[in-house]
Scaffold this motif. Structure first.
Motif, mmCIF file in Angstrom:
data_model
loop_
_atom_site.group_PDB
_atom_site.id
_atom_site.type_symbol
_atom_site.label_atom_id
_atom_site.label_comp_id
_atom_site.label_asym_id
_atom_site.label_seq_id
_atom_site.Cartn_x
_atom_site.Cartn_y
_atom_site.Cartn_z
ATOM 1 N N ASP A 158 0.852 -1.194 0.000
ATOM 2 C CA ASP A 158 0.000 0.000 0.000
ATOM 3 C C ASP A 158 0.886 1.241 0.000
ATOM 4 N N TRP A 159 0.258 2.403 -0.192
ATOM 5 C CA TRP A 159 0.951 3.677 -0.095
ATOM 6 C C TRP A 159 0.214 4.562 0.915
ATOM 7 N N THR A 160 0.901 5.557 1.432
ATOM 8 C CA THR A 160 0.310 6.450 2.414
ATOM 9 C C THR A 160 0.983 7.809 2.344
ATOM 10 N N MET A 161 0.241 8.846 2.739
ATOM 11 C CA MET A 161 0.829 10.172 2.894
ATOM 12 C C MET A 161 1.190 10.439 4.348
ATOM 13 N N GLU A 162 0.838 9.485 5.220
ATOM 14 C CA GLU A 162 1.185 9.585 6.632
ATOM 15 C C GLU A 162 2.509 8.867 6.867
ATOM 16 N N THR A 163 2.870 8.679 8.136
ATOM 17 C CA THR A 163 4.066 7.908 8.453
ATOM 18 C C THR A 163 3.875 6.477 7.974
ATOM 19 N N ALA A 164 4.817 5.989 7.186
ATOM 20 C CA ALA A 164 4.668 4.669 6.576
ATOM 21 C C ALA A 164 4.861 3.555 7.587
ATOM 22 N N LYS A 165 3.988 2.575 7.518
ATOM 23 C CA LYS A 165 4.147 1.345 8.289
ATOM 24 C C LYS A 165 4.937 0.359 7.434
ATOM 25 N N ALA A 166 5.158 -0.837 7.998
ATOM 26 C CA ALA A 166 5.861 -1.863 7.233
ATOM 27 C C ALA A 166 5.109 -2.147 5.937
ATOM 28 N N ASN A 167 5.851 -2.262 4.841
ATOM 29 C CA ASN A 167 5.302 -2.572 3.528
ATOM 30 C C ASN A 167 4.411 -1.465 2.956
ATOM 31 N N GLU A 168 4.550 -0.236 3.458
ATOM 32 C CA GLU A 168 3.855 0.903 2.892
ATOM 33 C C GLU A 168 4.860 1.864 2.256
ATOM 34 N N ILE A 169 4.457 2.497 1.174
ATOM 35 C CA ILE A 169 5.283 3.486 0.478
ATOM 36 C C ILE A 169 4.829 4.876 0.903
ATOM 37 N N HIS A 170 5.736 5.654 1.440
ATOM 38 C CA HIS A 170 5.379 7.021 1.813
ATOM 39 C C HIS A 170 5.456 7.927 0.593
ATOM 40 N N ILE A 171 4.382 8.697 0.364
ATOM 41 C CA ILE A 171 4.348 9.690 -0.711
ATOM 42 C C ILE A 171 4.230 11.078 -0.090
ATOM 43 N N GLU A 172 5.156 11.946 -0.433
ATOM 44 C CA GLU A 172 5.083 13.342 0.000
ATOM 45 C C GLU A 172 4.605 14.191 -1.171
ATOM 46 N N ALA A 173 3.548 14.963 -0.954
ATOM 47 C CA ALA A 173 2.996 15.834 -1.992
ATOM 48 C C ALA A 173 3.260 17.289 -1.639
ATOM 49 N N LYS A 174 3.871 18.014 -2.563
ATOM 50 C CA LYS A 174 4.152 19.433 -2.360
ATOM 51 C C LYS A 174 3.440 20.250 -3.436
ATOM 52 N N ARG A 175 2.991 21.454 -3.065
ATOM 53 C CA ARG A 175 2.348 22.354 -4.004
ATOM 54 C C ARG A 175 3.128 23.664 -4.048
ATOM 55 N N ILE A 176 3.715 23.949 -5.209
ATOM 56 C CA ILE A 176 4.580 25.106 -5.401
ATOM 57 C C ILE A 176 4.146 25.811 -6.681
ATOM 58 N N GLU A 177 4.137 27.113 -6.667
ATOM 59 C CA GLU A 177 3.709 27.898 -7.830
ATOM 60 C C GLU A 177 4.483 27.504 -9.099
ATOM 61 N N ASN A 178 3.740 27.373 -10.194
ATOM 62 C CA ASN A 178 4.307 27.227 -11.543
ATOM 63 C C ASN A 178 5.161 25.982 -11.742
ATOM 64 N N VAL A 179 4.832 24.901 -11.035
ATOM 65 C CA VAL A 179 5.522 23.629 -11.252
ATOM 66 C C VAL A 179 4.576 22.701 -12.014
ATOM 67 N N PRO A 180 4.854 22.389 -13.280
ATOM 68 C CA PRO A 180 3.945 21.537 -14.056
ATOM 69 C C PRO A 180 3.835 20.121 -13.514
ATOM 70 N N GLY A 181 4.933 19.595 -12.978
ATOM 71 C CA GLY A 181 4.882 18.249 -12.412
ATOM 72 C C GLY A 181 6.271 17.637 -12.301
ATOM 73 N N THR A 182 6.632 17.245 -11.086
ATOM 74 C CA THR A 182 7.904 16.565 -10.833
ATOM 75 C C THR A 182 7.615 15.341 -9.970
ATOM 76 N N HIS A 183 8.133 14.189 -10.371
ATOM 77 C CA HIS A 183 7.931 12.944 -9.620
ATOM 78 C C HIS A 183 9.272 12.266 -9.394
#
Length: 233
Positions: A158-183
């Motif tokens: 699974d994935w999460t935006m919270e603190t990752a547990k075992a076998n979870e992928i942490h995803i951090e989402a940021k919002r910044i002016e004029n950024v089309p998309g960076t992954h």
């Protein structure tokens, strides 16, 4: 080719310009209204609207027997229902979390790297996505697709935006002016890290991919992805 644009915001306008440059005609520019006048004249519809409108837009295309390409994110909890409706109505549907040709190659690279790293338990994978401040959903559909690619090819579940547990992928989402998309996908260990990244310079790549997908789906039936368009199967 006659195109209906379901959603006429910034992306819709870039798609329009590229479609016209490629010799196509726009027969509907739908904004927030419920007016679908002109949809019946289209060869294909491209949906880049908002999460609250996407499902209705797509369903209306099925009812009108118009193949539809959708790049709207934030509604995917209803994806399976839309797939069932498409099959029941013998429609044609292609959803892409990101239509950039480069991003779709990045998806394949991400899947391959996940397979390579699957047995290296000393590495922990994390993800980061950055978009402009007008983006309504978080994490991005592209980030979710990347996470799903890792999950399908590793022991992650699974994935999460919270603190990752075992076998979870942490995803951090940021919002910044004029950024089309960076992954960014990072595999980190105590001794080193491995990182792959895709950086979009503008909306042009997303728009071009959507038009290419629309050109491809005309005359077809069923459920498709950008893998089909790019012959990456």
């Amino acid at each position: 080719m006659k195109i209906a644009l379901l959603g006429y915001g910034k992306m819709g306008k870039v798609i329009e310009r590229i479609a016209l440059e490629r010799g196509h005609e726009i027969v509907l520019r739908k904004t927030s209204s419920d007016n679908y006048d002109g949809l019946e004249n289209a060869d294909v519809a491209i949906d880049f609207s908002v999460p609250s409108s996407a499902v209705r837009n797509i369903s209306t295309c099925f009812d009108t027997n118009i193949p539809v390409v959708s790049g709207t994110t934030g509604w995917l909890e209803q994806y399976e229902a839309v797939v069932r409706e498409c099959r029941e109505k013998d429609g044609a549907f292609l959803y892409g979390s990101n239509f950039s040709l480069g991003v779709n190659l990045f998806f394949e690279l991400n899947n391959y790297l996940a397979k390579m790293m699957a047995n290296l338990k000393e590495y922990n994978v994390t993800m980061e996505e950055i978009h402009h401040t007008q983006k309504l959903d978080a994490p991005s559909g592209t980030a979710i697709s990347l996470a799903k690619g890792i999950i399908e090819n590793s022991a992650y579940t699974d994935w999460t935006m919270e603190t990752a547990k075992a076998n979870e992928i942490h995803i951090e989402a940021k919002r910044i002016e004029n950024v089309p998309g960076t992954h960014t996908v990072t595999y980190n260990s105590e001794v080193d890290f491995i990182e792959i990244k895709h950086v979009a310079h503008s909306r042009e790549g997303f728009a071009l991919g959507a038009v290419v997908a629309a050109e491809w789906i005309v005359g077809k039936k069923g459920i498709h992805t950008m893998k089909d368009v790019l012959n990456l199967m």
